[in-house]
Motif scaffolding. Structure first.
Motif, PDB file in Angstrom:
ATOM      1  N   ASN A  16       0.819  -1.210   0.000  1.00 43.86           N
ATOM      2  CA  ASN A  16       0.000   0.000   0.000  1.00 43.86           C
ATOM      3  C   ASN A  16       0.857   1.267   0.000  1.00 43.86           C
ATOM      4  O   ASN A  16       0.513   2.259   0.618  1.00 43.86           O
ATOM      5  N   THR A  17       1.966   1.231  -0.704  1.00 40.23           N
ATOM      6  CA  THR A  17       2.883   2.362  -0.757  1.00 40.23           C
ATOM      7  C   THR A  17       2.329   3.439  -1.673  1.00 40.23           C
ATOM      8  O   THR A  17       1.847   3.146  -2.762  1.00 40.23           O
ATOM      9  N   HIS A  23      17.363   8.871  -3.424  1.00 43.62           N
ATOM     10  CA  HIS A  23      18.389   9.836  -3.817  1.00 43.62           C
ATOM     11  C   HIS A  23      19.296   9.221  -4.872  1.00 43.62           C
ATOM     12  O   HIS A  23      19.899   8.178  -4.654  1.00 43.62           O
ATOM     13  N   LEU A  24      19.382   9.900  -6.009  1.00 43.89           N
ATOM     14  CA  LEU A  24      20.201   9.453  -7.126  1.00 43.89           C
ATOM     15  C   LEU A  24      21.394  10.391  -7.288  1.00 43.89           C
ATOM     16  O   LEU A  24      21.495  11.408  -6.612  1.00 43.89           O
ATOM     17  N   ARG A  25      22.265  10.052  -8.200  1.00 47.07           N
ATOM     18  CA  ARG A  25      23.452  10.868  -8.449  1.00 47.07           C
ATOM     19  C   ARG A  25      23.071  12.282  -8.896  1.00 47.07           C
ATOM     20  O   ARG A  25      23.713  13.255  -8.537  1.00 47.07           O
ATOM     21  N   LEU A  47      16.525   6.131   1.927  1.00 47.62           N
ATOM     22  CA  LEU A  47      15.320   5.812   1.190  1.00 47.62           C
ATOM     23  C   LEU A  47      14.131   6.103   2.094  1.00 47.62           C
ATOM     24  O   LEU A  47      14.115   5.670   3.245  1.00 47.62           O
ATOM     25  N   GLU A  48      13.161   6.861   1.585  1.00 47.55           N
ATOM     26  CA  GLU A  48      11.959   7.175   2.348  1.00 47.55           C
ATOM     27  C   GLU A  48      10.762   6.618   1.590  1.00 47.55           C
ATOM     28  O   GLU A  48      10.703   6.720   0.367  1.00 47.55           O
ATOM     29  N   LEU A  61      11.687   5.469   7.053  1.00 50.95           N
ATOM     30  CA  LEU A  61      13.004   5.875   6.585  1.00 50.95           C
ATOM     31  C   LEU A  61      13.961   4.710   6.758  1.00 50.95           C
ATOM     32  O   LEU A  61      13.970   4.054   7.810  1.00 50.95           O
ATOM     33  N   PHE A  62      14.748   4.449   5.734  1.00 51.59           N
ATOM     34  CA  PHE A  62      15.726   3.362   5.766  1.00 51.59           C
ATOM     35  C   PHE A  62      17.102   3.908   5.429  1.00 51.59           C
ATOM     36  O   PHE A  62      17.249   4.730   4.522  1.00 51.59           O
TER      37      PHE A  62
END
Length: 159
Positions: A16-17, A23-25, A47-48, A61-62
């Motif tokens: 259910n995201t 975040h990328l370069r 990563l959120e 948050l990871f």
């Protein structure tokens, strides 16, 4: 939207995201339902995700180590029934950061691993061996750096 986070020791699946922020370069990608197919490396190890759980918006948050992600609208399996956007993240290590995550516990783990690393380096120094080629020291160094990143993220969130 389906979200799957996997490491050798950890699995987290959310069906259910509503949003994934990675975040990328070249910036931050906010992945919503029906996002274009995408693949890349998570650059700053954060990563959120936002999920809708029992009609409440919940943010997770990871902190990741060496992570890659895939966004697919077709799914990774050949099952025709799997429609919708899927976000798949694979990492070497992961630590979920919540409001109940204790900074003292993480600092204690960091100190223990750092002591282990110092002992191993001292052992090799007395033997006259190279520390660069030792796999145990390499793994301990990676673990210490990962825990250091976790402590930094927790401190930033608490302030």
């Amino acid at each position: 939207m389906l979200f799957l986070l996997a490491t050798p020791e950890y699995n987290n699946t959310q069906s259910n995201t509503t949003k994934v922020k990675v975040h990328l370069r070249n910036g931050v990608a906010e992945i919503l339902d029906q996002h274009q197919d995408l693949m890349g490396k998570v650059e700053n190890n954060l990563l959120e995700i936002e999920t809708n759980f029992e009609n409440k918006l919940e943010k997770l948050l990871f902190v990741l180590q060496d992570a890659v992600f895939i966004v697919s609208n077709k799914g990774l399996e050949t099952n025709i029934d799997s429609k919708g956007t899927g976000v798949y993240v694979y990492a070497k290590r992961v630590r979920e950061i919540t409001s109940s995550t204790s900074i003292d516990e993480v600092v204690k783990q960091y100190d223990q691993k750092n002591q282990q690393l110092e002992i191993e380096v001292a052992k090799l120094a007395t033997e006259g061996s190279s520390t660069k080629l030792n796999s145990k020291i390499f793994l301990l160094t990676e673990e210490v750096e990962f825990l250091k990143k976790v402590v930094t993220v927790i401190k930033d969130l608490k302030s």
